[in-house]
Scaffold this active site. Structure first.
Site, PDB file in Angstrom:
ATOM      1  CE  LYS A 140     -23.333  25.529  61.628  1.00 33.91           C
ATOM      2  NZ  LYS A 140     -23.016  25.718  60.005  1.00 33.91           N
TER       3      LYS A 140
ATOM      4  CG  ASP B 123     -26.232  23.444  59.965  1.00 33.68           C
ATOM      5  OD1 ASP B 123     -26.305  24.178  60.888  1.00 33.68           O
ATOM      6  OD2 ASP B 123     -24.527  24.270  59.362  1.00 33.68           O
TER       7      ASP B 123
ATOM      8  CB  CYS C 161     -22.063  21.465  59.590  1.00 31.84           C
ATOM      9  SG  CYS C 161     -22.198  23.188  58.720  1.00 31.84           S
TER      10      CYS C 161
HETATM   11  C1  VGL Z   1     -22.359  23.488  55.243  1.00 32.71           C
HETATM   12  C2  VGL Z   1     -21.513  23.621  53.172  1.00 32.71           C
HETATM   13  C3  VGL Z   1     -21.280  25.262  53.699  1.00 32.71           C
HETATM   14  C4  VGL Z   1     -23.059  22.408  56.275  1.00 32.71           C
HETATM   15  C5  VGL Z   1     -22.270  24.789  55.993  1.00 32.71           C
HETATM   16  O1  VGL Z   1     -24.186  22.307  56.925  1.00 32.71           O
HETATM   17  O2  VGL Z   1     -22.763  21.196  56.707  1.00 32.71           O
HETATM   18  N1  VGL Z   1     -21.803  21.870  53.991  1.00 32.71           N
HETATM   19  N2  VGL Z   1     -21.774  24.735  54.834  1.00 32.71           N
END
Ligand code: VGL
Ligand code: ZN
Length: 193
Positions: A101, A9, A143
């Site tokens: 995702k 991410d 994540c």
């Molecule tokens: C994430 C919060 C909400 C991440 C994803 O990638 O860590 N954190 N969605």
């Protein structure tokens, strides 16, 4: 022995200026690029994930007007928007698999995602005979944590590259790293990888 690098991410909404910016996100993006320039050849599989939420949906309670920043969040990483793109400081040329995702639901682990062809991270690792995985990206306390725990559960040896991750909040990030060590992960600096 096949090795994998999991890049979690590294997206505009999680780096400086983004909807859910993680302090140090830009630096992590740039440092992963530098690391890949020197080390990409040592990995048979390099998987990058993107949080990829639906527009006009709260994505199963993942988006909230008054988020608690634990289970609910401001709107972020909406599919097709600039915020959902990889941060341009991350050079993705060496990435072998791109996973998305979180469509319509929370999905913290990249193991919940799939490639455009419908392949899961677990299937990719199994097919390549991956026995060990290094983990980098954002965010340590969410994540990265979930992806690393799932990698351990998948049966691969996990190392978290501690200078190539950054978290939303310091204490939960430290707790996540401690939890990962307890689960069997090793914490190393990327210079020792
Ligand atoms: C994430 C919060 C909400 C991440 C994803 O990638 O860590 N954190 N969605
Ligand atoms: Zn999300």
């Amino acid at each position: 022995m096949s090795r994998a690098l999991l890049v979690v991410d590294v997206q505009n909404d999680f780096t400086e200026g983004g909807a859910l910016a993680v302090a140090g996100g830009d630096a992590v993006a740039a440092a992963i690029t530098t690391f890949l320039a020197a080390h990409s050849g040592e990995y048979q599989v390099i998987i990058a994930s993107r949080d990829w939420h639906d527009a006009a949906s709260d994505n199963g309670g993942h988006f909230a007007d008054a988020p608690d920043f634990v289970d609910s969040w401001p709107v972020h990483c909406v599919a097709g928007t600039d915020g959902a793109e990889y941060d341009p400081l991350l050079v993705t040329a060496a990435v072998t698999h791109h996973v998305r995702k979180g469509q319509g639901k929370p999905a913290y682990s990249m193991f919940e995602g799939e490639t455009p062809e419908g392949e899961t991270v677990g299937a990719i690792l199994s097919a390549a005979g991956v026995l060990s995985a290094d983990v980098a990206g954002l965010a340590t306390d969410h994540c990265v944590r979930a992806s690393a725990l799932d990698a351990i559960a998948h049966g691969v040896r996990v190392r978290v590259l501690t200078d190539l991750v950054a978290g939303v909040a310091p204490e939960p990030s430290d707790a996540a790293l401690a939890e990962l060590v307890h689960a069997g992960a090793e914490l190393i600096e990327s210079t020792d990888a």
